[in-house]
Design an enzyme around this catalytic site. Structure first.
Site, PDB file in Angstrom:
ATOM      1  N   HIS A   1       0.841  -1.203   0.000  1.00 53.76           N
ATOM      2  CA  HIS A   1       0.000   0.000   0.000  1.00 53.76           C
ATOM      3  C   HIS A   1       0.875   1.252   0.000  1.00 53.76           C
ATOM      4  CE1 HIS A   1      -3.231   2.704   0.972  1.00 53.76           C
ATOM      5  NE2 HIS A   1      -4.108   1.732   1.022  1.00 53.76           N
TER       6      HIS A   1
ATOM      7  N   GLU B   1      -0.553   1.202  -5.777  1.00 49.21           N
ATOM      8  CA  GLU B   1      -0.340   0.033  -4.927  1.00 49.21           C
ATOM      9  C   GLU B   1      -0.332  -1.253  -5.755  1.00 49.21           C
ATOM     10  OE1 GLU B   1      -3.588   2.543  -2.348  1.00 49.21           O
ATOM     11  OE2 GLU B   1      -3.700   0.347  -2.259  1.00 49.21           O
TER      12      GLU B   1
HETATM   13  O1  TA6 Z   1      -6.020   0.990  -1.115  1.00 52.31           O
HETATM   14  C1  TA6 Z   1      -7.047   1.924  -1.159  1.00 52.31           C
HETATM   15  C2  TA6 Z   1      -7.934   1.702   0.043  1.00 52.31           C
HETATM   16  O2  TA6 Z   1      -8.409   0.403   0.059  1.00 52.31           O
HETATM   17  C3  TA6 Z   1      -9.062   2.733   0.099  1.00 52.31           C
HETATM   18  O3  TA6 Z   1     -10.311   2.134  -0.089  1.00 52.31           O
HETATM   19  C4  TA6 Z   1      -8.922   3.375   1.469  1.00 52.31           C
HETATM   20  O4  TA6 Z   1      -9.722   2.763   2.400  1.00 52.31           O
HETATM   21  C5  TA6 Z   1      -7.449   3.152   1.753  1.00 52.31           C
HETATM   22  O5  TA6 Z   1      -7.168   1.897   1.251  1.00 52.31           O
HETATM   23  C6  TA6 Z   1      -7.018   3.323   3.183  1.00 52.31           C
HETATM   24  O6  TA6 Z   1      -7.458   2.285   3.969  1.00 52.31           O
HETATM   25  P1  TA6 Z   1      -7.130   2.297   5.544  1.00 52.31           P
HETATM   26  O7  TA6 Z   1      -7.690   1.018   6.083  1.00 52.31           O
HETATM   27  O8  TA6 Z   1      -5.626   2.377   5.681  1.00 52.31           O
HETATM   28  O9  TA6 Z   1      -7.790   3.529   6.102  1.00 52.31           O
END
Ligand code: TA6
Length: 278
Positions: free
Chosen positions: A149, A253
């Site tokens: 991520h 990501e």
């Molecule tokens: O990777 C994108 C995502 O899945 C978005 O939907 C958003 O929720 C982001 O990740 C952040 O997620 P988190 O659980 O770290 O707040």
């Protein structure tokens, strides 16, 4: 409870080129190339050894997204990892370190399977290499999703362009998960963006990252690419994120998320990513 002092591991290649890893989630929290930080970490990020770190490169495993038996994006990013091999300078001058997460009582309470997740990082002059392997030592087949991520630091996300999505289908989480096809040569971001691009090519170029440079992302066995920026409104909903920070990050990501990895007993899943400052 303050995080124990030994939580942070630094790979130092000299010449102000370093990579800093927090053992909480084996989260890369800094990558500096000639003293230029390449990764975004929120000023509101919380380092309590409990919640995921808001920024850097959290590891998503064994579940991308919402999860019925555990937290969003799985447990890997909220577990303390072991430093399997301390930073070591290679004959090439590069620096390598290895981190490991094994199943434990906490992980089995959500996902009752044995596993070994190994993360090898190599810091090169202008590159950072990520080598991931998931081994299944058990008697049952594992099914999981995996993603890096990555939060890239950018002067202004509105000026960034991301190549390699043309022709790919994507799940748009800003429109109830509807499926669309990307027709643009380059993806730009001027609003809340949350897309899972499927079966993307091995390489993406992100323009206008730190000091106007380009970032090359190469990936192996990570078939999907998620692109995210919370923009104005969603930024307000994220407690460990500054409302005014959204222009300064773009998440691109690399992952295997639109379909699960199926890992029979005794086998290994291997994937890798190379980030290169161009
Ligand atoms: O990777 C994108 C995502 O899945 C978005 O939907 C958003 O929720 C982001 O990740 C952040 O997620 P988190 O659980 O770290 O707040």
């Amino acid at each position: 409870m303050a995080a124990p002092a030994t939580s942070v591991v630094v790979l130092d290649r000299g010449n102000n080129t370093t990579c800093t890893v927090n053992l909480h989630g084996a989260t890369v929290v800094s990558w500096r190339v000639n003293n230029q930080e390449q990764l975004f970490v929120s000023k509101q990020a919380i380092f309590d050894g409990k919640r995921a770190i808001r920024g850097g490169i959290p590891i998503v495993f064994p579940q991308f997204g919402a999860w019925s038996t555990g937290p969003q994006h799985g447990f890997a990013r909220i577990c303390r990892w072991e430093l399997k091999k301390p930073p070591e300078r290679l004959p090439t001058g590069d620096v390598e370190a290895m981190f490991q997460l094994l199943d434990n009582e906490f992980t089995r309470s959500m996902w009752n399977y044995p596993f070994s997740l190994t993360y090898r990082l190599i810091l090169r002059e202008k590159e950072l290499h990520f080598n991931i392997s998931v081994y299944n030592p058990g008697a049952e087949t594992l099914s999981f999703t995996f993603l890096l991520h990555t939060y890239f630091k950018v002067p202004d996300v509105r000026r960034c362009q991301i190549t390699g999505m043309r022709g790919c289908t994507y799940i748009d989480k800003t429109r109830e998960g509807a499926m669309y096809q990307e027709h643009r040569d380059v993806v730009t971001i001027n609003e809340w963006t949350d897309r899972i691009y499927q079966n993307t090519p091995l390489e993406h170029i992100i323009t206008n990252v730190v000091s106007g440079r380009k970032m090359r992302m190469q990936k192996y066995n990570l078939v999907d690419t998620v692109v995210w920026n919370p923009w104005v409104e969603k930024a307000k909903e994220i407690p460990d994120f500054g409302e005014e920070e959204f222009p300064n990050l773009v998440c691109v990501e690399a992952g295997h998320v639109s379909s699960p990895v199926i890992l029979p007993p005794g086998t290994v899943f291997e994937a890798s990513q190379i980030l290169q400052v161009m």
